[in-house]
Write an enzyme that holds these catalytic residues in place. Structure first.
Site, mmCIF file in Angstrom:
data_model
loop_
_atom_site.group_PDB
_atom_site.id
_atom_site.type_symbol
_atom_site.label_atom_id
_atom_site.label_comp_id
_atom_site.label_asym_id
_atom_site.label_seq_id
_atom_site.Cartn_x
_atom_site.Cartn_y
_atom_site.Cartn_z
ATOM 1 C CG HIS A 19 7.431 7.516 -7.620
ATOM 2 N ND1 HIS A 19 6.896 8.712 -7.182
ATOM 3 C CD2 HIS A 19 6.424 6.605 -7.547
ATOM 4 C CE1 HIS A 19 5.627 8.531 -6.853
ATOM 5 N NE2 HIS A 19 5.311 7.259 -7.067
ATOM 6 N N GLY A 171 2.672 10.505 -1.397
ATOM 7 C CA GLY A 171 3.105 10.562 -0.010
ATOM 8 C C GLY A 171 2.349 9.594 0.878
ATOM 9 C CD GLU A 201 0.888 2.945 -2.321
ATOM 10 O OE1 GLU A 201 1.967 2.376 -2.535
ATOM 11 O OE2 GLU A 201 0.743 4.180 -2.459
#
Length: 337
Positions: A19, A171, A201
């Protein structure tokens, strides 16, 4: 040379899950802040505390709070272009030969600066960089409106194959289930957009199962799949690749301790796995460190390391010529050992 895979000297590493706003190290943050006249603490320790996961982090939702600051530094064209260039330079320094940088252009939107402006600025950073071959993944966000996420998909379609290589759904997975995004991911399929999904996750294997059923070619993390043999078999049968990010998974408590990391279980099932950084600045890591962590903990052999790297080459959202270049680099490293 050491007869086992040495990530510190490989020069053939691939990072498929990184990211942009999680890769802004203190030096990059200071440069971005200076160009935008954003005040920062003079003390480096205080600054690092602002951009690094805290000791008491208990979940992904907790971890994601850090991004409110780093994302705020990426709200102008010059800042985004510079950030991409600097991150790719650091990747090259780590022996990374190919990176897929992901970011959510909707988080860069401000007055007079649109999602498409943000994407064009990031693409400019890719074009200007001579450090590391790369593609750009555009993130849709859980919790955002349908209109905003659909705009991200439309922009990705316009720039697919011109620097943009795929889309992602990212998100707070525990707050907004993957199943809620079936229409969005269905639209990605209609547009011919390859995509990965953050799943397994913060939520369980049902999140991974949904992502696979909607057409995901890769899964970001996916570590909680291990609790459901049926999902594990589906991952193996469909050859959907897992983007493993060990330090991040430990930070967010997706995995309680390194000894319980499911690398070997995934490999035994025949599930393609890859090794990635996720948020190298926030998790205070880099790709060589991620590889060292796993190779030491699980006695990864040369043959296994080569297979994992080839998984990354095969799963990369790029064209056949680039995949062949990556495979050749990997093969050359291992044949020269």
């Amino acid at each position: 040379m050491n007869n086992l895979f040495d990530p510190y000297g490989a020069g053939c590493l691939i990072d498929l899950h990184l990211h942009l706003d999680g890769a802004l190290t203190a030096d990059i943050v200071r440069e971005l802040a200076a160009m935008q006249h954003i005040p920062l603490p003079a003390d480096d320790r205080e600054l690092r505390a602002m951009i690094t996961v805290p000791e008491g982090c208990v979940s992904l939702t907790d971890y994601l709070k850090i991004f409110s600051f780093t994302s705020s530094l990426l709200r102008s064209g010059p800042a985004l272009t510079l950030a991409v260039r600097r991150v790719l330079r650091k990747q090259k320094e780590q022996g990374v030969i190919y990176t897929e940088i992901r970011f959510a252009p909707q988080l860069s939107v401000c007055e007079g600066f649109s999602q498409e402006d943000a994407v064009l600025a990031a693409l400019r950073g890719l074009r200007e960089s001579e450090d590391c071959r790369a593609g750009l993944i555009l993130c849709c966000l859980r919790g955002s409106s349908d209109d905003i996420n659909l705009e991200t998909l439309a922009i990705a379609k316009r720039w697919l194959g011109k620097g943009v290589c795929a889309v992602d759904l990212a998100g707070a997975e525990a707050l907004w289930p993957t199943a809620d995004y079936k229409p969005l991911l269905g639209r990605a399929v209609e547009l011919g957009l390859p995509f990965t999904v953050h799943a397994g996750e913060a939520a369980g294997p049902e999140s991974v199962d949904a992502a696979v059923s909607y057409g995901a070619r890769r899964i970001g993390h996916g570590v909680r799949s291990v609790s459901d043999p049926a999902v594990m078999r589906r991952l193996a049968d469909t050859r959907v690749t897992l983007e493993l990010c060990p330090t991040s998974n430990l930070d967010t408590k997706a995995v309680s301790e390194l000894s319980r990391y499911p690398l070997r279980t995934f490999m035994e099932y025949g599930i393609p796995v890859t090794v990635n950084t996720d948020d190298p600045a926030i998790s205070d890591t880099d790709l060589r460190r991620e590889w060292k962590l796993l190779t030491d903990a699980f006695s990864v052999t040369d043959d296994e390391a080569r297979a994992i790297l080839l998984n990354a080459a095969d799963a990369a959202f790029t064209d056949d010529a680039e995949k062949e270049h990556l495979r050749n680099a990997i093969s050359a490293y291992f044949s020269n050992k």
